[in-house]
Each structure stands twice: as C-alpha cells, then as structure tokens.
Design an enzyme around this catalytic site. Structure first.
Site, PDB file in Angstrom:
ATOM      1  N   GLN A  54      12.020  -6.641  18.485  1.00  8.49           N
ATOM      2  CA  GLN A  54      13.141  -7.604  18.236  1.00  8.49           C
ATOM      3  C   GLN A  54      13.359  -8.155  16.806  1.00  8.49           C
ATOM      4  O   GLN A  54      14.075  -8.718  16.354  1.00  8.49           O
ATOM      5  CB  GLN A  54      12.281  -8.977  18.974  1.00  8.49           C
ATOM      6  N   ASP A  57       5.060 -19.530  21.431  1.00 11.01           N
ATOM      7  CA  ASP A  57       5.367 -19.625  23.030  1.00 11.01           C
ATOM      8  C   ASP A  57       4.663 -20.710  23.549  1.00 11.01           C
ATOM      9  O   ASP A  57       5.384 -21.140  24.561  1.00 11.01           O
ATOM     10  CB  ASP A  57       5.352 -18.183  23.352  1.00 11.01           C
ATOM     11  N   ARG A  59       9.237 -15.663  33.341  1.00 14.39           N
ATOM     12  CA  ARG A  59       8.189 -15.295  32.289  1.00 14.39           C
ATOM     13  C   ARG A  59       7.220 -16.247  32.039  1.00 14.39           C
ATOM     14  O   ARG A  59       7.422 -17.518  31.977  1.00 14.39           O
ATOM     15  CB  ARG A  59       8.911 -14.857  31.010  1.00 14.39           C
ATOM     16  N   ASN A 108       1.942 -16.139  20.308  1.00 10.11           N
ATOM     17  CA  ASN A 108       3.280 -15.635  20.102  1.00 10.11           C
ATOM     18  C   ASN A 108       3.282 -14.161  20.333  1.00 10.11           C
ATOM     19  O   ASN A 108       2.293 -13.679  20.842  1.00 10.11           O
ATOM     20  CB  ASN A 108       3.399 -16.044  18.653  1.00 10.11           C
ATOM     21  N   LYS A 109       4.300 -13.653  19.930  1.00  9.82           N
ATOM     22  CA  LYS A 109       4.536 -12.121  19.994  1.00  9.82           C
ATOM     23  C   LYS A 109       3.267 -11.441  19.483  1.00  9.82           C
ATOM     24  O   LYS A 109       2.811 -11.748  18.682  1.00  9.82           O
ATOM     25  CB  LYS A 109       5.867 -11.796  19.060  1.00  9.82           C
ATOM     26  N   ARG A 158      16.130 -14.623  25.089  1.00  7.63           N
ATOM     27  CA  ARG A 158      14.712 -14.193  24.842  1.00  7.63           C
ATOM     28  C   ARG A 158      14.395 -15.366  23.832  1.00  7.63           C
ATOM     29  O   ARG A 158      15.427 -15.985  23.241  1.00  7.63           O
ATOM     30  CB  ARG A 158      14.181 -12.934  24.534  1.00  7.63           C
ATOM     31  N   GLY A 159      13.064 -15.621  23.608  1.00  7.44           N
ATOM     32  CA  GLY A 159      12.757 -16.506  22.664  1.00  7.44           C
ATOM     33  C   GLY A 159      12.458 -17.806  23.315  1.00  7.44           C
ATOM     34  O   GLY A 159      13.380 -18.256  24.253  1.00  7.44           O
ATOM     35  N   ALA A 160      11.294 -18.379  22.952  1.00  8.94           N
ATOM     36  CA  ALA A 160      10.657 -19.522  23.762  1.00  8.94           C
ATOM     37  C   ALA A 160      11.794 -20.835  24.088  1.00  8.94           C
ATOM     38  O   ALA A 160      12.086 -21.035  25.283  1.00  8.94           O
ATOM     39  CB  ALA A 160       9.597 -20.065  23.451  1.00  8.94           C
TER      40      ALA A 160
HETATM   41  O1  MRU Z   1       9.438 -11.695  24.225  1.00  4.10           O
HETATM   42  P1  MRU Z   1      10.092 -12.501  23.107  1.00  4.10           P
HETATM   43  O2  MRU Z   1      11.191 -11.713  22.400  1.00  4.10           O
HETATM   44  O3  MRU Z   1      10.857 -13.557  24.136  1.00  4.10           O
HETATM   45  O4  MRU Z   1       9.050 -13.445  22.355  1.00  4.10           O
HETATM   46  C1  MRU Z   1       9.696 -14.111  21.262  1.00  4.10           C
HETATM   47  C2  MRU Z   1       8.522 -14.677  20.480  1.00  4.10           C
HETATM   48  O5  MRU Z   1       7.597 -14.121  20.640  1.00  4.10           O
HETATM   49  C3  MRU Z   1       8.979 -15.626  19.437  1.00  4.10           C
HETATM   50  O6  MRU Z   1       8.149 -15.568  18.376  1.00  4.10           O
HETATM   51  C4  MRU Z   1       8.797 -17.014  20.062  1.00  4.10           C
HETATM   52  O7  MRU Z   1       9.462 -17.270  21.276  1.00  4.10           O
HETATM   53  C5  MRU Z   1       9.080 -18.190  19.253  1.00  4.10           C
HETATM   54  S1  MRU Z   1      10.364 -18.350  18.337  1.00  4.10           S
HETATM   55  C6  MRU Z   1      11.432 -18.968  19.185  1.00  4.10           C
END
Ligand code: MRU
Length: 357
Positions: A211, A252, A93, A262-263, A47-49
């Site tokens: 997370q 993201d 996603r 973002n999250k 996970r993470g963009a």
């Molecule tokens: O749902 P996730 O855990 O993939 O969400 C990730 C985030 O929202 C991060 O803040 C985002 O990807 C940027 S950090 C690399």
C-alpha cells in the site's frame, strides 16, 4: 488539489476507484450488488478504515434497494433481511471498527425510524419500505459527507505538529485512498505542504500488499510532494541515521486504553521510534475508537491468505509450498504513542485526556 473520488454513490451503484490496479491503471468500478461490495472490501479494491466504513454504509443503502419480493412485504421483514446483509458486509474485514460502526449506524437509523417515527404502525408497506430505502441512502451519504469534514479537521490538527521543514515516515496508505476525503495521517502532510512547510515523506513499502509503494507514492507524486520509498526493514535504520520529525500512521481500531491496531509493521515502527526519540503520532477519526474494548488484546486481527506472502503480481517469491503467516494488522501499545490526532484535536498521554471522550 482535488479530493480523490475513492468511494461515492453513483446512479444506484457504489462507485469505487479500484485500488488493486494502482498505480498502473486508474479504473473506476460501479458495484451494483451487495456481493460485489463485499468482494471489493475483501480484496482491498476499496481499503483503509474510513473508506471501507463509507463503502459499507453505501453497501447497506444498495442492499436496501436490491431486497425485493417477500423480503419487503412489511417493514419488520424488510429490516430483518437488511440486518442479514449488514452482518455480511461487516464480516468482510474484521479489524477496522469503522466498517461495523458505519453499517450499524445506517441500520440503527432505520430501526429507530421504524419503531418510533413516521413509519411506525399502519400504512402501505411498499411506500414505507421505499421511504426507508431513501433514508438508508441519506444516512450513508451523511457518513460520507462527515468523512470529508473529518479529514480536513485531522489535517489541520496534524499539520500543526509538523515543523517548517523536515522528514516524516509514513506506513501503509493513509491518504485520500484510505478515506472518502483527504485522508488521515497523510492528510496532515498535504495540509502542511499547502501551508508552505517543506515536508519530505519516507514511504514504507508495506509488505505484502505494498500500500505504501503502490498507493502512498502515487498520491504523493500526484500532489507534487517529495518522497522516497524504502523496504519496511529500512525504517529503523532511517530513524537511527537521519533526523526524522515524526512517524505518522493511521489506525483501524483504538481500544479504551489507547492501544492501537494498524497495518502490520506499525508496532516495529513505534518501537524503533521510541528507541531513537522520534515522535510517533496516530491520526484517526473518532469513529476508529472502540471504547467497548478495554485493551488491544481484544481487537480482532485479520489473518489473510498465505498466498499474499508467497506470490506478488503472479510471481512466486517463495517456494510454492512455503508455510507463511499473514497477519494484516498489529497492535501498538499505548505507551509507545506520543499523541492521537482526531478531528477533535491532539490528545497526548494519558489516553484518558478529556478530548478523547
Ligand atoms: O489493509 P488496509 O490497506 O485496509 O489497511 C489500512 C491501514 O492499515 C491504514 O493505516 C488504516 O486503515 C488507517 S488510515 C485510514
């Protein structure tokens, strides 16, 4: 500190550190089929963009190797079937633009080679397909290598914004677990600490999948950086009652006007930061920018299962049939953002700053 091997290519498989099991267990999984890659991305095992971008690109390389029979009878047929796999991986996603960007980049590389390069025209199909397979992996590996460099550059630019000593707030996980390299927003903290700055990190737990509590605290503990986890709802109170040097978040997808997805919970943080005069920094690679979208209104926001709200670790935290709403991301208006930090430098409003283009 060693860079985490969050996602890598290993002996014909996509090897990931399974983030659903952290912080309890450090388990690596070798994904040998495209379905497994899609599932790992969907379930947030990776996970993470930027990390899902790299996993997706390696997934395309895997798809290229696992297509067989009639599907590889000639270059055009091979590429047509590969495109179907690319679309399947990209759909895992919807919000992080990095996933579609990275998969699309591998695909485009192959299409360009096929139409104009050494693979154009005649020649034994099998040999050509094999060369295209190799090139898919080479391009995916280039994306991975670049990600390592981007993390280091973002870390340097982000660290320069932090004081010699101070407290920052982190949301979700933006460290090495969110990229193939050292991270986005959290990499600035790692770099500042390496430079001798004394940074304390206040970690939003980041409901519903935690997370922050599970992953960011695991990374900070590993790095020996002082931190404390708090419930998401405590962040505004923290900004009101303590001196906070900055809120540091990742992204993201960033639209052409600077609106930033973002999250979920990021928008509330930005609003509180504006109210209490705390600088609010977005740290993200340029591949997180989607300049084709005029504003954040056009960013697709993933809605995940209600079960993620109703249960945690198999235990019900609401009545079984409680209706729930689970947007995984939100969009922060550009006007609430103090600066966007990319590998290219620090861009302050207005968003049309030259460095952003
Ligand atoms: O749902 P996730 O855990 O993939 O969400 C990730 C985030 O929202 C991060 O803040 C985002 O990807 C940027 S950090 C690399």
């Amino acid at each position: 500190m060693d860079v985490l091997e969050t996602v890598r290519w290993r002996e014909g498989t996509v090897r990931i550190l399974d983030q659903t099991l952290l912080p309890g267990r450090e388990v690596y999984r070798e994904l040998a089929a495209v379905d497994e890659v899609v599932d790992a991305i969907r379930t947030l095992a990776v996970r993470g963009a930027p990390a899902i971008g790299v996993a997706g690109a390696l997934g395309v390389a895997l798809a290229a190797r696992t297509l067989t029979g009639e599907k590889v009878c000639d270059h055009a047929t091979f590429l047509r079937h590969l495109r179907i796999e690319v679309d399947r991986i990209t759909a895992a996603r919807p919000t992080a633009v990095n996933l579609g960007w990275a998969c699309g980049r591998v695909m485009k590389r192959l299409e360009d080679l096929e139409s104009s390069g050494p693979f154009a025209g005649a020649g034994p199909a099998a040999a050509g397909v094999e060369a295209l397979r190799e090139e898919a992996l080479a391009e995916a590996q280039r994306i991975l290598e670049e990600d390592l460099e981007l993390s280091a550059a973002m870390a340097r630019h982000g660290a320069a914004l932090l004081p010699e000593e101070g407290r920052v707030i982190s949301h979700c996980n933006t460290g090495g677990l969110a990229t193939a390299g050292g991270g986005t927003a959290l990499s600035a903290v790692f770099e500042a600490t390496r430079q001798g700055k004394r940074i304390f990190v206040h970690v939003d737990e980041t409901r519903p999948l935690l997370q922050g509590a599970r992953l960011t605290s695991w990374e900070l503990r590993r790095a020996g950086i002082p931190y404390a986890v708090h419930c998401d709802g405590a962040a505004a109170w923290l900004m009101k009652t303590r001196t906070i040097a900055a809120v540091l978040v990742g992204a993201d997808r960033i639209a052409a006007n600077g609106d930033t997805a973002n999250k979920v919970g990021t928008l509330s943080l930005a609003l509180a930061a504006r109210e209490y005069g705390v600088p609010f920094y977005v740290v993200a690679p340029f591949s997180s920018f989607d300049l084709s979208l005029p504003s954040g209104c056009e960013i697709p926001i993933e809605e995940r299962s209600e079960e993620e709200i109703r249960r945690w670790g198999g235990v019900a935290v609401t009545p079984d049939d409680a209706p729930a709403w689970n947007p995984a991301f939100d969009v922060t208006d550009a006007r609430l953002i103090s600066a966007w930090v990319t590998e290219r430098g620090v861009g302050r409003p207005p968003f049309s700053d030259a460095r952003m283009r």
